[in-house]
Enzyme design. Sequence first.
Site, PDB file in Angstrom:
ATOM      1  N   ARG A  13      38.497 -34.411  18.385  1.00 16.43           N
ATOM      2  CA  ARG A  13      38.017 -32.940  18.922  1.00 16.43           C
ATOM      3  C   ARG A  13      36.841 -32.433  18.279  1.00 16.43           C
ATOM      4  NH1 ARG A  13      43.491 -29.416  20.414  1.00 16.43           N
ATOM      5  NH2 ARG A  13      43.905 -30.686  22.476  1.00 16.43           N
ATOM      6  N   MET A  15      32.871 -32.475  16.789  1.00 15.16           N
ATOM      7  CA  MET A  15      31.649 -32.600  17.207  1.00 15.16           C
ATOM      8  C   MET A  15      31.035 -34.272  17.019  1.00 15.16           C
ATOM      9  SD  MET A  15      27.834 -31.382  16.540  1.00 15.16           S
ATOM     10  CE  MET A  15      27.930 -31.870  14.847  1.00 15.16           C
ATOM     11  N   LEU A 106      33.206 -42.638   8.337  1.00 18.12           N
ATOM     12  CA  LEU A 106      32.067 -41.780   8.305  1.00 18.12           C
ATOM     13  C   LEU A 106      32.022 -40.847   7.204  1.00 18.12           C
ATOM     14  CD1 LEU A 106      32.076 -41.368  12.136  1.00 18.12           C
ATOM     15  CD2 LEU A 106      30.154 -42.022  10.997  1.00 18.12           C
ATOM     16  N   SER A 108      28.498 -39.002   4.494  1.00 21.26           N
ATOM     17  CA  SER A 108      27.882 -37.946   4.575  1.00 21.26           C
ATOM     18  C   SER A 108      26.692 -38.092   3.648  1.00 21.26           C
ATOM     19  CB  SER A 108      28.284 -36.422   4.389  1.00 21.26           C
ATOM     20  OG  SER A 108      27.518 -35.602   4.090  1.00 21.26           O
ATOM     21  N   SER A 109      25.565 -37.629   4.188  1.00 24.61           N
ATOM     22  CA  SER A 109      24.211 -37.837   3.362  1.00 24.61           C
ATOM     23  C   SER A 109      24.405 -37.319   1.863  1.00 24.61           C
ATOM     24  CB  SER A 109      23.041 -37.289   3.925  1.00 24.61           C
ATOM     25  OG  SER A 109      23.315 -36.021   4.197  1.00 24.61           O
ATOM     26  N   CYS A 110      25.515 -36.295   1.686  1.00 24.89           N
ATOM     27  CA  CYS A 110      25.611 -35.455   0.627  1.00 24.89           C
ATOM     28  C   CYS A 110      26.226 -36.531  -0.543  1.00 24.89           C
ATOM     29  CB  CYS A 110      26.345 -34.374   0.753  1.00 24.89           C
ATOM     30  SG  CYS A 110      28.175 -34.543   1.082  1.00 24.89           S
ATOM     31  N   TYR A 137      33.395 -32.411  -2.010  1.00 23.61           N
ATOM     32  CA  TYR A 137      33.209 -32.964  -0.539  1.00 23.61           C
ATOM     33  C   TYR A 137      32.693 -34.405  -0.756  1.00 23.61           C
ATOM     34  CZ  TYR A 137      31.894 -33.779   4.162  1.00 23.61           C
ATOM     35  OH  TYR A 137      31.887 -34.475   5.523  1.00 23.61           O
ATOM     36  N   LYS A 141      34.087 -38.096  -0.210  1.00 19.01           N
ATOM     37  CA  LYS A 141      33.445 -39.035   0.781  1.00 19.01           C
ATOM     38  C   LYS A 141      32.897 -40.477   0.027  1.00 19.01           C
ATOM     39  CE  LYS A 141      33.545 -37.155   4.896  1.00 19.01           C
ATOM     40  NZ  LYS A 141      34.211 -37.812   5.729  1.00 19.01           N
ATOM     41  N   HIS A 180      27.044 -25.176   9.457  1.00 22.03           N
ATOM     42  CA  HIS A 180      25.794 -25.644   8.930  1.00 22.03           C
ATOM     43  C   HIS A 180      24.398 -24.996   9.415  1.00 22.03           C
ATOM     44  CE1 HIS A 180      28.563 -29.296   8.662  1.00 22.03           C
ATOM     45  NE2 HIS A 180      27.980 -29.388   7.293  1.00 22.03           N
ATOM     46  N   TRP A 203      18.289 -17.871   5.442  1.00 20.69           N
ATOM     47  CA  TRP A 203      18.888 -18.055   3.978  1.00 20.69           C
ATOM     48  C   TRP A 203      17.648 -18.841   3.043  1.00 20.69           C
ATOM     49  CZ3 TRP A 203      24.527 -19.325   3.379  1.00 20.69           C
ATOM     50  CH2 TRP A 203      25.296 -18.016   3.659  1.00 20.69           C
ATOM     51  N   ARG A 210      14.978 -30.942   5.720  1.00 19.61           N
ATOM     52  CA  ARG A 210      16.079 -31.958   6.313  1.00 19.61           C
ATOM     53  C   ARG A 210      15.828 -32.657   7.326  1.00 19.61           C
ATOM     54  NH1 ARG A 210      17.673 -30.314   2.059  1.00 19.61           N
ATOM     55  NH2 ARG A 210      19.621 -29.117   1.241  1.00 19.61           N
TER      56      ARG A 210
END
Length: 313
Positions: A13, A15, A106, A108-110, A137, A141, A180, A203, A210
Amino acid sequence: MEKEAKIYIAGHRGMVGSAIHRALINRGFTNIITRSSSELDLRNQQAVADFFAEEQPDYVFLAAAKVGGIVANNTYRADFIYENLMIEANVIHQAHVNDVKKLMFLGSSCIYPKLAPQPLKEEYLLTGLLEETNEPYAIAKIAGIKLCESYRDQYGRNFISAMPTNLYGYGDNYDLKGSHVLPALIRKFHEAKEQNKPYVEAWGTGSPKREFLFADDLADACVYLMLNYDGRELVNIGTGEDLSIKDLTELVAQTVDFQGEIRWDTTKPDGTPRKLMDVSKLRAEGWKHTVELPEGVALAYQDFLANQELYAV
């Protein structure tokens, strides 16, 4: 991955998960199983064990995660590390126990160090300190990547890991407290336009750069890798192109047709200075994105307009 194989999408559900669902259906896969979070709590070890024992999926896309922007990551640090560790440990372990043919995790780039050289190559993992605001986080990952590698090393499991860049698209999160940067900008500019506000506050300084990938492009890459990639090493998924937050903000303002001023609140954090993915490995595997950012932002805005009652909460 056979057309009739049973494929489980964890997080269908969200994205990313919903985009993977669309990509599979478009490619003719018919035996897709899903569970909402209310039907199956992936943080619950016994519930996940029971689900896998009953359904016996052949393939798994692990897209379920607790996600959010800078504020959410920094505020709910314990929730972000605990929930993500539990989700991935439960799903990956049960995929092993129940003989799943192949799993994609999956990340994350972080996961990459805050000050890693740019663009970010897969081998930069664990070579430096992480960005402090989303360290919990990122560590969760990284643990998911190492779970996949470890089950491969010890048990010969075909578990692969993919690291998407910043994502946006259909069904994004537009809650200003947890979203985000791109969806937050879409909502801010839209509401400012509707209310005839003279300016929008953005901000930070606008200087960080990015990279953004349309979620349906990511989904296509995920299915492509499940069909074509069996390597131990993680794979970056992105466009290989970035832009400053200032340029992104101006693009969103133009897309929404906001005519006012943009003001920068430099008391707010910028986050990592730059996060550009090196996608040469993915390109060598034969995949490249198709949706460029101006087109993608326009598609995302049209989706926001069509679903405001769902998104603008």
